[in-house]
Design a protein around this motif. Structure first.
Motif, PDB file in Angstrom:
ATOM      1  N   TYR A   5       0.948  -1.075  -0.094  1.00 18.07           N
ATOM      2  CA  TYR A   5       0.141   0.091   0.000  1.00 18.07           C
ATOM      3  C   TYR A   5       0.761   1.179  -0.018  1.00 18.07           C
ATOM      4  CZ  TYR A   5      -3.176  -3.633   1.296  1.00 18.07           C
ATOM      5  OH  TYR A   5      -3.824  -4.957   1.543  1.00 18.07           O
ATOM      6  N   GLN A   6       0.438   2.302   0.370  1.00 17.87           N
ATOM      7  CA  GLN A   6       1.181   3.518   0.319  1.00 17.87           C
ATOM      8  C   GLN A   6       2.248   3.456   1.148  1.00 17.87           C
ATOM      9  OE1 GLN A   6      -0.894   7.287   0.463  1.00 17.87           O
ATOM     10  NE2 GLN A   6       0.749   8.587   0.086  1.00 17.87           N
ATOM     11  N   ASN A   7       2.031   3.160   2.348  1.00 18.70           N
ATOM     12  CA  ASN A   7       3.155   3.355   3.548  1.00 18.70           C
ATOM     13  C   ASN A   7       3.376   1.886   4.209  1.00 18.70           C
ATOM     14  OD1 ASN A   7       1.428   6.116   3.895  1.00 18.70           O
ATOM     15  ND2 ASN A   7       3.580   6.223   3.532  1.00 18.70           N
ATOM     16  N   ILE A   8       2.908   0.776   3.450  1.00 18.96           N
ATOM     17  CA  ILE A   8       3.102  -0.317   4.191  1.00 18.96           C
ATOM     18  C   ILE A   8       2.992  -1.507   3.212  1.00 18.96           C
ATOM     19  CG2 ILE A   8       0.699  -1.075   4.880  1.00 18.96           C
ATOM     20  CD1 ILE A   8       1.850  -2.232   7.346  1.00 18.96           C
ATOM     21  N   GLY A   9       3.915  -2.363   3.290  1.00 14.54           N
ATOM     22  CA  GLY A   9       3.872  -3.825   2.334  1.00 14.54           C
ATOM     23  C   GLY A   9       4.291  -4.965   3.144  1.00 14.54           C
ATOM     24  N   TYR A  10       3.970  -6.001   2.599  1.00 15.83           N
ATOM     25  CA  TYR A  10       4.321  -7.341   3.361  1.00 15.83           C
ATOM     26  C   TYR A  10       4.526  -8.477   2.390  1.00 15.83           C
ATOM     27  CZ  TYR A  10      -0.489  -8.869   2.361  1.00 15.83           C
ATOM     28  OH  TYR A  10      -1.709  -9.451   1.935  1.00 15.83           O
ATOM     29  N   SER A  11       4.858  -9.757   2.899  1.00 14.77           N
ATOM     30  CA  SER A  11       4.983 -10.840   1.866  1.00 14.77           C
ATOM     31  C   SER A  11       5.263 -12.028   2.894  1.00 14.77           C
ATOM     32  CB  SER A  11       5.944 -10.830   0.807  1.00 14.77           C
ATOM     33  OG  SER A  11       7.141 -10.986   1.312  1.00 14.77           O
ATOM     34  N   ILE A  12       4.452 -13.152   2.632  1.00 10.10           N
ATOM     35  CA  ILE A  12       4.846 -14.423   3.426  1.00 10.10           C
ATOM     36  C   ILE A  12       4.936 -15.490   2.153  1.00 10.10           C
ATOM     37  CG2 ILE A  12       3.668 -16.086   4.677  1.00 10.10           C
ATOM     38  CD1 ILE A  12       1.717 -13.688   6.033  1.00 10.10           C
ATOM     39  N   GLU A  13       5.813 -16.312   2.720  1.00 10.50           N
ATOM     40  CA  GLU A  13       6.341 -17.294   1.870  1.00 10.50           C
ATOM     41  C   GLU A  13       6.779 -18.679   2.483  1.00 10.50           C
ATOM     42  OE1 GLU A  13       9.453 -17.129  -2.124  1.00 10.50           O
ATOM     43  OE2 GLU A  13      10.233 -16.781  -0.078  1.00 10.50           O
ATOM     44  N   TYR A  14       6.261 -19.946   1.814  1.00 12.84           N
ATOM     45  CA  TYR A  14       6.495 -21.087   2.605  1.00 12.84           C
ATOM     46  C   TYR A  14       6.674 -22.050   1.514  1.00 12.84           C
ATOM     47  CZ  TYR A  14       5.703 -25.768   4.706  1.00 12.84           C
ATOM     48  OH  TYR A  14       5.485 -26.716   5.312  1.00 12.84           O
ATOM     49  N   MET A  15       7.835 -23.060   1.835  1.00 19.38           N
ATOM     50  CA  MET A  15       8.302 -23.886   0.940  1.00 19.38           C
ATOM     51  C   MET A  15       8.759 -25.190   1.584  1.00 19.38           C
ATOM     52  SD  MET A  15      11.268 -23.599  -1.994  1.00 19.38           S
ATOM     53  CE  MET A  15      11.131 -24.891  -3.570  1.00 19.38           C
ATOM     54  N   GLY A  28      12.979 -48.372   8.786  1.00 20.58           N
ATOM     55  CA  GLY A  28      13.430 -46.984   8.735  1.00 20.58           C
ATOM     56  C   GLY A  28      13.471 -46.481   7.477  1.00 20.58           C
ATOM     57  N   GLY A  29      13.640 -45.118   7.482  1.00 21.61           N
ATOM     58  CA  GLY A  29      13.684 -44.428   6.327  1.00 21.61           C
ATOM     59  C   GLY A  29      14.947 -43.723   5.918  1.00 21.61           C
ATOM     60  N   THR A  30      15.092 -43.446   4.312  1.00 24.90           N
ATOM     61  CA  THR A  30      16.097 -42.811   3.530  1.00 24.90           C
ATOM     62  C   THR A  30      16.033 -41.682   2.967  1.00 24.90           C
ATOM     63  OG1 THR A  30      15.807 -43.900   1.685  1.00 24.90           O
ATOM     64  CG2 THR A  30      17.021 -45.445   3.398  1.00 24.90           C
ATOM     65  N   GLY A  31      15.074 -41.025   3.502  1.00 24.31           N
ATOM     66  CA  GLY A  31      14.449 -39.691   2.631  1.00 24.31           C
ATOM     67  C   GLY A  31      14.879 -38.431   3.382  1.00 24.31           C
ATOM     68  N   PHE A  32      14.167 -37.371   3.294  1.00 26.37           N
ATOM     69  CA  PHE A  32      14.293 -36.278   4.066  1.00 26.37           C
ATOM     70  C   PHE A  32      13.022 -35.303   3.882  1.00 26.37           C
ATOM     71  CE2 PHE A  32      15.284 -35.211  -0.686  1.00 26.37           C
ATOM     72  CZ  PHE A  32      14.638 -34.005  -0.645  1.00 26.37           C
ATOM     73  N   ASP A  33      13.125 -34.243   5.007  1.00 23.50           N
ATOM     74  CA  ASP A  33      11.846 -33.446   5.063  1.00 23.50           C
ATOM     75  C   ASP A  33      12.395 -31.817   5.213  1.00 23.50           C
ATOM     76  OD1 ASP A  33       9.675 -32.093   5.304  1.00 23.50           O
ATOM     77  OD2 ASP A  33       8.484 -33.465   6.571  1.00 23.50           O
ATOM     78  N   ARG A  34      12.186 -31.080   4.495  1.00 25.84           N
ATOM     79  CA  ARG A  34      12.643 -29.615   4.575  1.00 25.84           C
ATOM     80  C   ARG A  34      11.535 -28.640   4.545  1.00 25.84           C
ATOM     81  NH1 ARG A  34      18.135 -27.021   1.591  1.00 25.84           N
ATOM     82  NH2 ARG A  34      18.028 -25.156   2.791  1.00 25.84           N
ATOM     83  N   ASN A  35      11.588 -27.875   5.417  1.00 29.83           N
ATOM     84  CA  ASN A  35      10.547 -26.666   5.397  1.00 29.83           C
ATOM     85  C   ASN A  35      11.281 -25.315   5.767  1.00 29.83           C
ATOM     86  OD1 ASN A  35       7.881 -27.993   5.983  1.00 29.83           O
ATOM     87  ND2 ASN A  35       9.278 -28.917   7.724  1.00 29.83           N
ATOM     88  N   ASP A  36      10.894 -24.361   4.927  1.00 29.18           N
ATOM     89  CA  ASP A  36      11.213 -22.863   4.706  1.00 29.18           C
ATOM     90  C   ASP A  36      10.137 -21.988   5.057  1.00 29.18           C
ATOM     91  OD1 ASP A  36      13.117 -21.151   4.568  1.00 29.18           O
ATOM     92  OD2 ASP A  36      14.244 -22.233   3.045  1.00 29.18           O
ATOM     93  N   ILE A  37      10.338 -21.007   5.690  1.00 29.54           N
ATOM     94  CA  ILE A  37       9.311 -19.850   5.977  1.00 29.54           C
ATOM     95  C   ILE A  37       9.937 -18.671   6.005  1.00 29.54           C
ATOM     96  CG2 ILE A  37       7.296 -19.190   7.421  1.00 29.54           C
ATOM     97  CD1 ILE A  37       7.214 -21.716   8.477  1.00 29.54           C
ATOM     98  N   VAL A  38       9.460 -17.792   5.397  1.00 31.76           N
ATOM     99  CA  VAL A  38      10.029 -16.422   5.327  1.00 31.76           C
ATOM    100  C   VAL A  38       8.912 -15.229   5.389  1.00 31.76           C
ATOM    101  CG1 VAL A  38      11.513 -14.565   4.145  1.00 31.76           C
ATOM    102  CG2 VAL A  38      12.003 -16.943   3.718  1.00 31.76           C
ATOM    103  N   GLY A  39       8.993 -14.365   6.179  1.00 31.32           N
ATOM    104  CA  GLY A  39       7.878 -13.323   6.546  1.00 31.32           C
ATOM    105  C   GLY A  39       8.599 -11.879   6.287  1.00 31.32           C
ATOM    106  N   LYS A  40       8.021 -11.026   5.711  1.00 31.27           N
ATOM    107  CA  LYS A  40       8.668  -9.546   5.551  1.00 31.27           C
ATOM    108  C   LYS A  40       7.396  -8.721   5.672  1.00 31.27           C
ATOM    109  CE  LYS A  40      12.059 -10.745   1.989  1.00 31.27           C
ATOM    110  NZ  LYS A  40      12.914 -10.270   0.630  1.00 31.27           N
TER     111      LYS A  40
END
Length: 262
Positions: free
Chosen positions: A100-110, A124-136
Protein backbone atom coordinates in the motif's frame (compact mmCIF):
# COMPACT_ATOMS: atom_id res chain seq x y z
CA UNK A 1 30.74 -24.40 -5.59
CA UNK A 2 34.00 -22.94 -6.80
CA UNK A 3 34.88 -19.56 -8.32
CA UNK A 4 38.13 -18.79 -10.12
CA UNK A 5 39.74 -22.13 -9.25
CA UNK A 6 39.16 -22.11 -5.49
CA UNK A 7 38.40 -25.33 -3.64
CA UNK A 8 34.90 -26.63 -4.49
CA UNK A 9 34.50 -28.53 -1.22
CA UNK A 10 31.15 -27.41 0.22
CA UNK A 11 31.70 -23.85 -1.05
CA UNK A 12 34.27 -23.38 1.72
CA UNK A 13 36.41 -20.82 -0.15
CA UNK A 14 33.79 -18.37 -1.38
CA UNK A 15 31.56 -15.92 0.44
CA UNK A 16 27.87 -16.89 0.55
CA UNK A 17 25.26 -14.24 1.30
CA UNK A 18 21.50 -13.86 1.38
CA UNK A 19 20.18 -10.36 0.78
CA UNK A 20 23.69 -8.99 1.23
CA UNK A 21 24.52 -10.53 4.62
CA UNK A 22 26.71 -13.54 5.43
CA UNK A 23 24.57 -16.67 5.63
CA UNK A 24 27.05 -19.51 6.24
CA UNK A 25 26.75 -21.05 9.75
CA UNK A 26 30.22 -19.84 10.84
CA UNK A 27 31.55 -17.75 7.92
CA UNK A 28 34.91 -16.99 9.52
CA UNK A 29 35.70 -20.46 10.89
CA UNK A 30 33.43 -23.17 9.43
CA UNK A 31 31.57 -21.87 6.36
CA UNK A 32 30.96 -25.42 5.09
CA UNK A 33 28.96 -26.61 8.10
CA UNK A 34 25.97 -28.09 6.30
CA UNK A 35 23.69 -25.12 5.62
CA UNK A 36 22.85 -23.69 2.22
CA UNK A 37 19.90 -21.42 1.36
CA UNK A 38 17.05 -23.02 -0.58
CA UNK A 39 17.65 -21.62 -4.08
CA UNK A 40 14.10 -22.48 -5.20
CA UNK A 41 12.70 -19.61 -3.14
CA UNK A 42 15.15 -17.02 -4.45
CA UNK A 43 14.25 -14.22 -6.85
CA UNK A 44 17.77 -13.81 -8.23
CA UNK A 45 21.36 -14.99 -7.80
CA UNK A 46 24.24 -12.50 -8.01
CA UNK A 47 27.72 -13.82 -8.79
CA UNK A 48 30.53 -11.40 -7.91
CA UNK A 49 34.15 -11.96 -8.86
CA UNK A 50 37.20 -9.91 -9.67
CA UNK A 51 37.21 -6.36 -8.37
CA UNK A 52 33.43 -6.36 -7.77
CA UNK A 53 33.71 -8.68 -4.75
CA UNK A 54 36.59 -6.97 -2.93
CA UNK A 55 34.13 -5.24 -0.57
CA UNK A 56 32.84 -8.61 0.67
CA UNK A 57 34.52 -11.04 3.02
CA UNK A 58 35.88 -13.05 4.64
CA UNK A 59 36.97 -14.92 1.46
CA UNK A 60 37.85 -12.58 -1.40
CA UNK A 61 40.15 -14.78 -3.49
CA UNK A 62 37.52 -16.60 -5.53
CA UNK A 63 34.43 -14.43 -5.29
CA UNK A 64 31.07 -14.03 -3.62
CA UNK A 65 27.53 -15.26 -4.31
CA UNK A 66 24.52 -13.30 -3.11
CA UNK A 67 21.09 -14.92 -3.07
CA UNK A 68 18.27 -12.38 -3.37
CA UNK A 69 15.09 -13.53 -1.65
CA UNK A 70 11.68 -12.69 -3.08
CA UNK A 71 10.94 -8.98 -2.69
CA UNK A 72 7.71 -7.52 -1.37
CA UNK A 73 5.52 -6.99 -4.47
CA UNK A 74 4.24 -3.56 -5.50
CA UNK A 75 0.67 -4.86 -5.76
CA UNK A 76 -1.15 -7.96 -4.59
CA UNK A 77 0.44 -11.15 -5.88
CA UNK A 78 0.03 -14.76 -4.92
CA UNK A 79 1.02 -18.14 -6.27
CA UNK A 80 1.11 -21.80 -5.36
CA UNK A 81 3.35 -24.29 -7.15
CA UNK A 82 3.62 -27.98 -6.41
CA UNK A 83 4.96 -31.08 -8.09
CA UNK A 84 5.19 -34.76 -7.31
CA UNK A 85 7.79 -37.27 -8.42
CA UNK A 86 9.25 -40.70 -7.84
CA UNK A 87 9.97 -42.05 -4.35
CA UNK A 88 7.29 -39.85 -2.80
CA UNK A 89 9.14 -36.67 -3.73
CA UNK A 90 7.11 -33.47 -3.39
CA UNK A 91 8.05 -29.81 -3.79
CA UNK A 92 5.57 -27.12 -2.77
CA UNK A 93 5.95 -23.34 -2.82
CA UNK A 94 3.27 -20.87 -1.68
CA UNK A 95 3.72 -17.11 -1.48
CA UNK A 96 1.64 -13.96 -1.42
CA UNK A 97 2.12 -10.30 -0.63
CA UNK A 98 0.88 -6.77 -1.21
CA UNK A 99 1.90 -3.13 -0.90
CA UNK A 100 0.00 0.00 0.00
CA UNK A 101 1.18 3.61 0.18
CA UNK A 102 3.11 3.27 3.44
CA UNK A 103 3.24 -0.45 4.16
CA UNK A 104 3.97 -3.73 2.42
CA UNK A 105 4.23 -7.38 3.36
CA UNK A 106 4.95 -10.85 1.99
CA UNK A 107 4.73 -14.41 3.32
CA UNK A 108 6.41 -17.41 1.74
CA UNK A 109 6.41 -21.12 2.58
CA UNK A 110 8.35 -23.91 0.89
CA UNK A 111 8.42 -27.64 1.57
CA UNK A 112 10.68 -30.29 0.03
CA UNK A 113 10.11 -33.92 0.95
CA UNK A 114 11.16 -37.35 -0.29
CA UNK A 115 10.94 -40.93 0.94
CA UNK A 116 14.42 -41.62 -0.46
CA UNK A 117 15.55 -43.95 -3.23
CA UNK A 118 17.68 -46.36 -1.19
CA UNK A 119 16.46 -49.65 0.26
CA UNK A 120 17.33 -50.01 3.93
CA UNK A 121 17.76 -53.50 5.38
CA UNK A 122 14.92 -53.52 7.89
CA UNK A 123 12.64 -50.68 9.08
CA UNK A 124 13.57 -47.02 8.79
CA UNK A 125 13.65 -44.22 6.24
CA UNK A 126 16.22 -42.93 3.76
CA UNK A 127 14.56 -39.68 2.73
CA UNK A 128 14.36 -36.10 3.96
CA UNK A 129 11.89 -33.39 4.96
CA UNK A 130 12.74 -29.70 4.67
CA UNK A 131 10.62 -26.64 5.52
CA UNK A 132 11.34 -22.97 4.80
CA UNK A 133 9.27 -19.98 5.97
CA UNK A 134 9.98 -16.32 5.21
CA UNK A 135 7.97 -13.29 6.33
CA UNK A 136 8.63 -9.65 5.47
CA UNK A 137 6.98 -6.38 6.46
CA UNK A 138 7.97 -2.89 5.35
CA UNK A 139 6.92 0.59 6.40
CA UNK A 140 7.96 3.61 4.36
CA UNK A 141 7.45 7.30 3.87
CA UNK A 142 5.30 8.66 1.07
CA UNK A 143 6.92 8.09 -2.33
CA UNK A 144 7.12 11.86 -2.91
CA UNK A 145 8.88 12.60 0.41
CA UNK A 146 11.96 14.82 0.25
CA UNK A 147 14.06 11.93 1.58
CA UNK A 148 12.39 8.61 0.87
CA UNK A 149 12.96 6.14 3.71
CA UNK A 150 11.87 2.59 4.45
CA UNK A 151 12.28 0.12 7.30
CA UNK A 152 11.94 -3.58 6.50
CA UNK A 153 11.84 -6.53 8.89
CA UNK A 154 12.59 -10.01 7.57
CA UNK A 155 12.05 -13.22 9.58
CA UNK A 156 13.21 -16.55 8.18
CA UNK A 157 13.06 -20.05 9.61
CA UNK A 158 14.05 -23.38 8.09
CA UNK A 159 14.49 -26.92 9.35
CA UNK A 160 15.65 -30.19 7.85
CA UNK A 161 15.26 -33.80 8.93
CA UNK A 162 17.37 -36.12 6.77
CA UNK A 163 17.85 -39.85 7.20
CA UNK A 164 21.29 -39.66 5.61
CA UNK A 165 24.43 -41.67 6.31
CA UNK A 166 28.15 -41.87 5.61
CA UNK A 167 27.95 -45.67 5.41
CA UNK A 168 28.32 -47.08 1.92
CA UNK A 169 28.56 -50.59 0.49
CA UNK A 170 31.30 -53.05 -0.30
CA UNK A 171 32.17 -53.26 -3.98
CA UNK A 172 30.60 -56.72 -4.20
CA UNK A 173 27.28 -55.59 -2.68
CA UNK A 174 27.25 -52.42 -4.77
CA UNK A 175 27.61 -54.44 -7.97
CA UNK A 176 24.59 -56.57 -6.94
CA UNK A 177 22.25 -53.95 -5.39
CA UNK A 178 23.62 -50.39 -5.70
CA UNK A 179 20.66 -48.83 -3.86
CA UNK A 180 20.97 -51.02 -0.78
CA UNK A 181 21.67 -49.61 2.68
CA UNK A 182 22.98 -51.75 5.51
CA UNK A 183 20.96 -52.08 8.70
CA UNK A 184 23.80 -50.45 10.63
CA UNK A 185 22.78 -47.07 9.18
CA UNK A 186 19.17 -47.35 10.38
CA UNK A 187 19.37 -44.59 13.00
CA UNK A 188 21.70 -42.24 11.09
CA UNK A 189 19.96 -38.87 10.98
CA UNK A 190 20.75 -35.18 10.54
CA UNK A 191 18.54 -32.41 11.89
CA UNK A 192 19.20 -28.74 11.32
CA UNK A 193 17.48 -25.49 12.27
CA UNK A 194 18.24 -22.07 10.80
CA UNK A 195 16.80 -18.76 11.96
CA UNK A 196 17.44 -15.30 10.55
CA UNK A 197 16.28 -11.85 11.64
CA UNK A 198 17.07 -8.84 9.47
CA UNK A 199 16.15 -5.20 9.99
CA UNK A 200 17.04 -2.96 7.05
CA UNK A 201 16.75 0.84 6.90
CA UNK A 202 17.08 2.62 3.58
CA UNK A 203 17.34 6.37 2.97
CA UNK A 204 17.35 7.72 -0.57
CA UNK A 205 18.87 11.21 -0.55
CA UNK A 206 19.14 11.42 -4.33
CA UNK A 207 18.87 8.91 -7.17
CA UNK A 208 22.62 8.40 -6.91
CA UNK A 209 23.04 8.56 -3.12
CA UNK A 210 21.33 5.81 -1.11
CA UNK A 211 22.26 4.78 2.44
CA UNK A 212 21.34 1.24 3.50
CA UNK A 213 21.88 -0.01 7.06
CA UNK A 214 21.22 -3.63 8.03
CA UNK A 215 21.11 -5.24 11.46
CA UNK A 216 20.92 -9.02 11.37
CA UNK A 217 21.21 -12.16 13.42
CA UNK A 218 21.76 -15.70 12.08
CA UNK A 219 21.40 -18.82 14.21
CA UNK A 220 22.13 -22.36 13.04
CA UNK A 221 21.81 -25.62 14.97
CA UNK A 222 22.91 -28.99 13.64
CA UNK A 223 22.79 -32.46 15.14
CA UNK A 224 24.09 -35.30 12.99
CA UNK A 225 24.06 -38.80 14.45
CA UNK A 226 26.11 -40.92 12.04
CA UNK A 227 28.00 -44.20 12.13
CA UNK A 228 31.71 -43.68 11.48
CA UNK A 229 33.40 -46.62 13.23
CA UNK A 230 32.56 -50.07 14.58
CA UNK A 231 33.80 -51.54 17.85
CA UNK A 232 34.31 -55.29 17.78
CA UNK A 233 35.75 -56.70 20.97
CA UNK A 234 38.92 -54.73 21.67
CA UNK A 235 39.23 -53.57 18.05
CA UNK A 236 37.83 -50.42 16.49
CA UNK A 237 37.63 -50.01 12.71
CA UNK A 238 36.51 -47.06 10.62
CA UNK A 239 33.73 -47.64 8.09
CA UNK A 240 36.02 -46.81 5.15
CA UNK A 241 38.54 -49.50 6.05
CA UNK A 242 35.74 -51.90 6.94
CA UNK A 243 34.01 -51.64 3.56
CA UNK A 244 37.26 -51.77 1.65
CA UNK A 245 38.40 -54.98 3.40
CA UNK A 246 35.30 -56.66 4.91
CA UNK A 247 37.01 -60.09 5.04
CA UNK A 248 39.60 -58.68 7.44
CA UNK A 249 36.88 -57.67 9.94
CA UNK A 250 34.14 -60.34 9.70
CA UNK A 251 32.66 -59.62 13.14
CA UNK A 252 32.47 -55.88 12.62
CA UNK A 253 31.02 -56.38 9.14
CA UNK A 254 28.31 -58.62 10.55
CA UNK A 255 27.31 -55.78 12.87
CA UNK A 256 26.69 -53.25 10.10
CA UNK A 257 24.80 -55.74 7.92
CA UNK A 258 22.60 -56.75 10.83
CA UNK A 259 23.45 -60.46 10.68
CA UNK A 260 24.87 -60.22 14.21
CA UNK A 261 23.93 -57.67 16.85
CA UNK A 262 25.73 -59.19 19.81
Amino acid sequence: MSLRGTSPERSSKITLMEDGVLVAPAPYSAPAAYYFPNVARMQAVEVLKGSSQIQYGPFTTGGAINFVSTEIPNSFQGEIKSNYGSFGTTNTLARFGDSYQNIGYSIEYMKNKSDGFKDLDGPGGTGFDRNDIVGKIRINTNPDAKIYQSLELKLQYSDEDSDETYLGLTQEDFDKTPFRRYAGSQVDNMRTFHRQVMLTHMAEFTKNIVLTTTFYNNEFDRNWFKLDRVVSGVNTVGISDLLENPNDFPQAFSYITGSDSA
